[in-house]
Each structure stands twice: as structure tokens, then as C-alpha cells.
Design a protein around this motif. Sequence first.
Motif, mmCIF file in Angstrom:
data_model
loop_
_atom_site.group_PDB
_atom_site.id
_atom_site.type_symbol
_atom_site.label_atom_id
_atom_site.label_comp_id
_atom_site.label_asym_id
_atom_site.label_seq_id
_atom_site.Cartn_x
_atom_site.Cartn_y
_atom_site.Cartn_z
ATOM 1 N N HIS A 73 10.346 -7.869 -1.130
ATOM 2 C CA HIS A 73 9.199 -7.830 -0.222
ATOM 3 C C HIS A 73 8.209 -8.932 -0.573
ATOM 4 O O HIS A 73 7.716 -9.663 0.305
ATOM 5 N N GLY A 118 11.015 2.764 3.413
ATOM 6 C CA GLY A 118 10.702 4.162 3.693
ATOM 7 C C GLY A 118 11.954 4.985 3.961
ATOM 8 O O GLY A 118 12.092 6.106 3.469
ATOM 9 N N TYR A 119 12.881 4.429 4.738
ATOM 10 C CA TYR A 119 14.147 5.117 4.995
ATOM 11 C C TYR A 119 14.946 5.290 3.702
ATOM 12 O O TYR A 119 15.510 6.354 3.441
ATOM 13 N N ALA A 138 6.203 -5.681 7.328
ATOM 14 C CA ALA A 138 6.250 -4.356 7.950
ATOM 15 C C ALA A 138 7.690 -3.877 8.090
ATOM 16 O O ALA A 138 7.985 -2.695 7.879
ATOM 17 N N HIS A 139 8.581 -4.787 8.415
ATOM 18 C CA HIS A 139 9.987 -4.433 8.577
ATOM 19 C C HIS A 139 10.591 -3.962 7.253
ATOM 20 O O HIS A 139 11.268 -2.934 7.199
ATOM 21 N N CYS A 173 18.291 -0.478 12.175
ATOM 22 C CA CYS A 173 17.092 -1.295 11.991
ATOM 23 C C CYS A 173 17.452 -2.776 12.066
ATOM 24 O O CYS A 173 18.170 -3.285 11.214
ATOM 25 N N LYS A 212 9.271 -0.584 6.293
ATOM 26 C CA LYS A 212 9.881 0.462 7.133
ATOM 27 C C LYS A 212 11.254 0.841 6.582
ATOM 28 O O LYS A 212 11.570 2.024 6.423
ATOM 29 N N MET A 213 12.047 -0.176 6.258
ATOM 30 C CA MET A 213 13.381 0.090 5.709
ATOM 31 C C MET A 213 13.286 0.752 4.338
ATOM 32 O O MET A 213 14.064 1.642 4.020
ATOM 33 N N THR A 222 18.346 9.716 9.113
ATOM 34 C CA THR A 222 17.765 8.618 8.342
ATOM 35 C C THR A 222 18.761 7.475 8.193
ATOM 36 O O THR A 222 18.401 6.305 8.354
#
Length: 92
Positions: free
Chosen positions: A86, A37-38, A30-31, A20, A34-35, A13
Motif C-alpha cells: 500500500h 478489508g476482504y 482506496a482499492h 475486485c 478495500k481488498m 467475501t
Amino acid sequence: MFQQQARQERYDTIKALHSCKMTENVVVSAHVLKMKGYIDNLDGLGFQLSQELATDLILNSLPESYGQFVMNYNMNEMEKSILELHTMFKIA
């Protein structure tokens, strides 16, 4: 055995998070998700990143076209959560 699996998942992870990099043709929303989520996955593994480090990793992953946004963010010494960041990207 579980500890070794958790360590490998944490390693994978972190590797994905650090590698990324957003490209110009990707939607910033979306980017960032995604980050996030990590980052959330690391938190679930008991490895919590500070808010400042998480924000810096996201800002550092952006392409040059977001340079002005990053500079303004840093100059104004903003401290936002990832979800607030975000939202700022969606507005910008």
C-alpha cells in the motif's frame, strides 16, 4: 447454524475479493484498503490467505496502467506485506 452462516460469509467475501477489479478513475490506496478489508475478514473467519496469494490477488486486480509497477515488483522478487505494498503504491 453458525457454521452455515460463517460458510456463507466466507463464500460472499471470497466472491467479492475475486471480483475486485480497479478501474482507472479509482484511487489505488482506496482499492488496496478495500481488498485488505476482504482479506482481513477472511482471516477473522478462520480462512487465512498466504501473504503471496494476497499480494498476487491485489496485483492482479490492477488496471493495465500499473503493468510496469507489477512487472518491476515481480522481477525484483519483492515480498511485502499488504501495508508495505500500500505504501509503495502511494509513493509510486
